[in-house]
Design a protein around this motif. Sequence first.
Motif, short mmCIF file in Angstrom:
data_model
loop_
_atom_site.label_atom_id
_atom_site.label_comp_id
_atom_site.label_asym_id
_atom_site.label_seq_id
_atom_site.Cartn_x
_atom_site.Cartn_y
_atom_site.Cartn_z
N PHE A 53 -47.97 -21.85 56.29
CA PHE A 53 -47.92 -20.97 55.13
C PHE A 53 -46.67 -20.10 55.24
N GLY A 54 -45.95 -19.95 54.12
CA GLY A 54 -44.77 -19.09 54.11
C GLY A 54 -43.62 -19.69 54.89
N THR B 273 -57.91 -23.30 53.99
CA THR B 273 -57.84 -23.44 52.54
C THR B 273 -56.38 -23.57 52.11
N GLY B 274 -56.16 -23.55 50.79
CA GLY B 274 -54.81 -23.70 50.28
C GLY B 274 -53.92 -22.50 50.52
N ASN B 275 -54.51 -21.35 50.83
CA ASN B 275 -53.68 -20.17 51.05
C ASN B 275 -54.01 -19.41 52.33
N GLY B 276 -54.79 -20.01 53.22
CA GLY B 276 -55.07 -19.31 54.46
C GLY B 276 -56.27 -19.87 55.19
N GLN C 123 -49.12 -20.33 60.78
CA GLN C 123 -49.51 -21.72 60.99
C GLN C 123 -50.90 -21.75 61.61
N GLU D 94 -61.34 -13.98 54.31
CA GLU D 94 -60.17 -14.83 54.10
C GLU D 94 -58.94 -14.14 54.69
N TRP D 95 -58.20 -14.86 55.51
CA TRP D 95 -56.90 -14.41 56.00
C TRP D 95 -55.85 -15.13 55.16
N VAL D 96 -55.17 -14.38 54.31
CA VAL D 96 -54.28 -14.96 53.30
C VAL D 96 -52.87 -14.44 53.50
N LEU D 97 -51.90 -15.35 53.41
CA LEU D 97 -50.49 -14.95 53.44
C LEU D 97 -50.02 -14.84 52.00
N ASP D 98 -49.77 -13.61 51.55
CA ASP D 98 -49.34 -13.34 50.18
C ASP D 98 -47.87 -12.93 50.20
#
Length: 233
Positions: free
Chosen positions: A155-156, A83-86, A139, A106-110
């Motif tokens: 991400f990040g 997805t757009g964030n993970g 990645q 969801e595995w999300v990088l915040d």
Amino acid sequence: MSKQKAQGFTLLEVLIALGIVSVISILSWQGLQEVLRSAGRVTAVDEQVQTVTAVFSQLEKDLAALELTLDGPTPEGDLIEVTGNGLLIQFTQRNTSEPAYRERVEWVLDGATLLRIARRPSNPDQASISEPIATRGMQVRLLREPGGWSSPVVFGNHVVQERTDLELQGPALQLNTGTPTAQPPAGDDGENPGTPGTTTGQTLQSLVRAVEISLTQPNNQVVTRVFLTGGVY
């Protein structure tokens, strides 16, 4: 009878002795500080290794819980997508003391932290969120069959590394879904040759066979691992 003079240390000797003791004390203190710094570095590295091991262990459980099939993904079935964030994973959770239930993870990088957010479709507003895990970047790549490795999604502040595309052994999958249509029968003039019932116009789908995840730790070291997805195919 002569008196013997009392023997003692001169001021110069005392100062020299104090200087020697001071030098030894400074060297000992510096050595102790270096030992403490080394112990701190070892402890920090050990904590990072344990954290990454725990993250990959949970990811492996989530991906192994998938039951992907040759029928192709459906909104109600098991699925995995970037997805757009993970990374989004939807499956049936069975490895608990509770009865089996659907779970959307969801595995999300915040920012600079990685989170695992789990929801049940029956109560989507009540999420179970993991403790923040210090991570500079992530990645994700998916190995689809047919299709091969997808382009990496970063991400990040991920440190990009040279990668090698792994290949799965065994016969390649051919996943066809969609509504088949029959070819028209051959005309009297011989045009449009074919046999009634021959299927055309099917939509070619692909199945996610493996996932590559790279994590950039706070010390800029990158750890990469490839996971196989669960399913019968």
